[in-house]
Motif scaffolding. Structure first.
Motif, PDB file in Angstrom:
ATOM      1  N   ASP A 197      -2.143  -2.486   9.820  1.00  0.00           N
ATOM      2  CA  ASP A 197      -0.701  -2.518  10.096  1.00  0.00           C
ATOM      3  C   ASP A 197      -0.290  -1.372  11.012  1.00  0.00           C
ATOM      4  OD1 ASP A 197       0.515  -4.761   8.517  1.00  0.00           O
ATOM      5  OD2 ASP A 197      -0.572  -3.776   6.920  1.00  0.00           O
ATOM      6  N   TYR A 198      -0.956  -0.238  10.885  1.00  0.00           N
ATOM      7  CA  TYR A 198      -0.630   0.916  11.723  1.00  0.00           C
ATOM      8  C   TYR A 198      -0.911   0.612  13.190  1.00  0.00           C
ATOM      9  CZ  TYR A 198      -0.864   5.643  13.599  1.00  0.00           C
ATOM     10  OH  TYR A 198      -0.672   6.761  14.364  1.00  0.00           O
ATOM     11  N   GLU A 223       4.855  -8.672   9.273  1.00  0.00           N
ATOM     12  CA  GLU A 223       5.950  -8.042   8.523  1.00  0.00           C
ATOM     13  C   GLU A 223       6.246  -6.642   9.040  1.00  0.00           C
ATOM     14  OE1 GLU A 223       8.102  -9.045   6.368  1.00  0.00           O
ATOM     15  OE2 GLU A 223       7.303 -11.005   5.793  1.00  0.00           O
ATOM     16  N   VAL A 224       5.200  -5.911   9.402  1.00  0.00           N
ATOM     17  CA  VAL A 224       5.421  -4.549   9.893  1.00  0.00           C
ATOM     18  C   VAL A 224       6.255  -4.573  11.171  1.00  0.00           C
ATOM     19  CG1 VAL A 224       3.224  -4.416  11.169  1.00  0.00           C
ATOM     20  CG2 VAL A 224       4.346  -2.324  10.418  1.00  0.00           C
ATOM     21  N   TYR A 279       9.858  -5.262  10.157  1.00  0.00           N
ATOM     22  CA  TYR A 279      10.401  -4.017   9.617  1.00  0.00           C
ATOM     23  C   TYR A 279      10.826  -3.087  10.753  1.00  0.00           C
ATOM     24  CZ  TYR A 279      10.570   0.499   7.234  1.00  0.00           C
ATOM     25  OH  TYR A 279      10.956   1.731   6.769  1.00  0.00           O
ATOM     26  N   LYS A 327       2.414  -0.969   2.301  1.00  0.00           N
ATOM     27  CA  LYS A 327       3.745  -1.559   2.355  1.00  0.00           C
ATOM     28  C   LYS A 327       3.705  -2.977   2.923  1.00  0.00           C
ATOM     29  CE  LYS A 327       8.329  -0.052   4.090  1.00  0.00           C
ATOM     30  NZ  LYS A 327       9.081   0.513   2.971  1.00  0.00           N
ATOM     31  N   PHE A 328       2.835  -3.212   3.905  1.00  0.00           N
ATOM     32  CA  PHE A 328       2.890  -4.479   4.644  1.00  0.00           C
ATOM     33  C   PHE A 328       1.661  -5.373   4.451  1.00  0.00           C
ATOM     34  CE2 PHE A 328       5.412  -1.328   7.060  1.00  0.00           C
ATOM     35  CZ  PHE A 328       6.652  -1.903   6.858  1.00  0.00           C
ATOM     36  N   MET A 341       1.613   2.312   5.635  1.00  0.00           N
ATOM     37  CA  MET A 341       1.908   1.026   6.271  1.00  0.00           C
ATOM     38  C   MET A 341       1.067  -0.084   5.646  1.00  0.00           C
ATOM     39  SD  MET A 341       2.707   1.425  10.251  1.00  0.00           S
ATOM     40  CE  MET A 341       3.768   2.700  10.915  1.00  0.00           C
ATOM     41  N   GLN A 342      -0.210   0.215   5.409  1.00  0.00           N
ATOM     42  CA  GLN A 342      -1.097  -0.807   4.848  1.00  0.00           C
ATOM     43  C   GLN A 342      -0.610  -1.214   3.458  1.00  0.00           C
ATOM     44  OE1 GLN A 342      -3.314  -1.416   7.239  1.00  0.00           O
ATOM     45  NE2 GLN A 342      -4.142  -3.229   6.248  1.00  0.00           N
ATOM     46  N   ALA A 399       1.585  -1.857  14.433  1.00  0.00           N
ATOM     47  CA  ALA A 399       2.869  -1.198  14.706  1.00  0.00           C
ATOM     48  C   ALA A 399       2.828  -0.505  16.074  1.00  0.00           C
ATOM     49  CB  ALA A 399       3.190  -0.191  13.606  1.00  0.00           C
TER      50      ALA A 399
END
Lengths: 364, 364
Positions: free
Chosen positions: B178-179, A252-253, A256, A233-234, A230-231, B182
């Motif tokens: 980001d995790y 962005e995450v 998504y 990618k985003f 995730m890190q 999310a």
């Protein structure tokens, strides 16, 4: 590769389930790639994951997106359909054509919904074995599956020890952990708490609006992706046009997740989700045995366990436990621990890490 | 220790927020333990985590359960209230008495609900600094917080570099990953999708029935517990009286989640959850700076970063990034990486791993 076509096998004999209940009649949706040879010695059974389907390879006529394991299965690919006859069956309980909670009961023609029986991983496997028998296949070069498909592959090795030469169990476990059970509990509650769910009495046309199903998928993504994925990618990016100080402004995450979980609601069924989650949670190869050693003592196939170091859903340690039991029992096995970069999803997106291995084993 | 009593400070001056909006008037709920000495040099500020409150220590009159950090704060404990004057303030936005989305706006006397402004971690800190000023405190022996409280502690070091001698940032990060974003997205969606939420127009009496809030808490538990903790605690046990082959039959981990998330709905507020999740997601010490080095260059306090190896929410790597920046900047700092056994929650339940360290630093 020719455009694949979904086939359906209808069975009028009862399918006896682990729960003691029966399914009668039942249907299995499946696809095949390549041709069965004269002595029926080149069949390979592929088992799909939780949200997967029997559409493992190729592109449907008029569509663009290939099957979920298309990078592994095809002409001259790791599983070469010039040499092998590949079959992939939609698991009982899943929503892609095999009998599922939304199927019509016989003779009332009323959908099962919450009256559908609990299905186990072993039940899914038994149904597939019956299909193979009707196709005249009583030997498999290999059984190959990832995640929930890997559970089925291991279950196959346990239930039908003499039938498959090789078992490939990828990114999976021998017993679902409490952590994964807890995650599926949260997913199931999110589905059932949706205002449209109405204790399973929703209309199919309402599913696309069922946010609860999207939330379940979001929780799923927390297991399928690794934090590192995730890190990468985003990168903590904020959606440009969204206000940082607006409550509903998004990273962005988040965008998504919105996009990819809403689309999920266009092709998955909430009741199938609940039943597959149940099957996944109660999966335990050792159930009814003394322990894992006892559970695996009858295995005759060569077991190939492939796991990914960064898989947070089914950890490398769980694969090692299978390997240790097989070693102790002096079974034929190999354990591959691969340096994935996509967490649990590495088994889907990093086929290049293990396709040569599968090719080598199949062709040796 | 005497029974603590919640105090309230009411402010009529505006609180200027990062968003550009203001809160006016506003209230802070807080507790104190021990006595402020004559030269006001023995104050310690404690900052609470996401679902925590200002009730950090002691037992309320007529109750049994102690404050959330009672094992750390008290007579002769790691933070010795015979020597120190300890203050803990409910964060703005939280639901334990400080101004929050359910507070009444002035002069309309209508609750803010979704009109409440977005709050940042720095906003929480600024409000606490104002309270300290009204108490005549302009020097702190230490600022100590875990998880979201650790974010506030680091933010304090950044905003008020000359005020605190020591900063203890425990089980936290410098920028929410980001995790974790999310996960909070899934939590927030679960709350908003509850049929009773009604775009924030729920009645307070309905919250105990809001399954969506319970689901958010469930998703939270997936971050707070480590997989190992769950396995140790629940060992894949099935609830005896629940049927293994019943769709709603439960594992012990599911029963635990049911019980502990339903009780959460009796003391937490859904809108506070959304606003605190927002604050946590947009937390980034480097926001408005070139990078983390630039963000920390003004720090003068001695920074103590305490992290837990098995914390899956705020990883050891994130703590190391803070330490590396402080080392590069030649700041006073210590990094402790502890072998926790409870994942992120280790900071709450394994105080014995670090209380001696805090005692030593405070008393040396």
């Amino acid at each position: 590769m020719e455009c694949p076509v979904t086939q359906f096998a209808h069975f009028t004999n009862p399918l006896y389930l682990d729960s003691g209940r029966i399914l009668e009649p039942y249907t299995l949706a499946y696809e095949t790639y390549g041709a069965l040879n004269a002595d029926k010695s080149n069949a390979i059974l592929i088992m799909h994951a939780f949200s997967g389907s029997h559409h493992a390879a190729g592109v449907y006529e008029g569509e663009q997106k290939a099957g979920w394991w298309d990078s592994l299965i095809g002409h001259k690919k790791g599983i070469d359909i010039d040499r092998y006859f590949v079959i992939c069956v939609n698991a009982i309980g899943s929503c892609y054509g095999s009998t599922s909670p939304m199927s019509l009961q016989h003779p009332s023609q009323i959908p099962y919904r919450l009256d559908f029986p609990v299905i186990t991983i072993a039940d899914m496997v038994r149904a597939q074995k019956i299909l193979l028998s009707t196709l005249g296949i009583d030997y498999l070069k290999a059984v190959i599956g990832g995640s929930m498909g890997g559970m089925q592959a291991l279950s196959f090795a346990q239930l039908y020890p003499k039938m498959a030469e090789h078992i490939f169990a990828i990114a999976t476990t021998h017993c679902t952990s409490d952590y994964v059970i807890a995650a599926h509990k949260a997913m199931s509650e999110a589905i059932m708490n949706d205002p449209l769910f109405r204790a399973g009495q929703y209309e199919s046309t309402e599913v696309a609006q069922m946010k609860g199903l999207a939330i379940a998928r979001m929780i799923g993504f927390l297991q399928y992706f690794s934090p590192q994925t995730m890190q990468r990618k985003f990168s903590h990016r904020y959606v440009n046009q969204d206000g940082l100080y607006e409550l509903f402004g998004r990273f962005e995450v988040m965008r998504y997740l919105d996009y990819n979980t809403q689309s999920f609601c266009h092709y998955f069924d909430p009741l199938s989700y609940l039943y597959l989650a149940k099957a996944l949670c109660i999966y335990d190869l050792s159930l009814g045995y003394e322990n894992l050693y006892d559970a695996l003592k009858g295995v005759l196939s060569h077991i190939h366990i492939i796991s990914f170091i960064d898989d947070t859903m089914f950890k490398v340690e769980e694969s090692r436990q299978i390997a240790e039991a097989l070693m102790y029992l002096q079974k034929k096995y190999n354990l591959l621990e691969l340096q994935g970069s996509f967490g649990h999803d590495s088994f889907l997106v990093q086929v290049d890490l293990y396709d040569d291995y599968i090719r080598h084993i199949l062709n040796s």
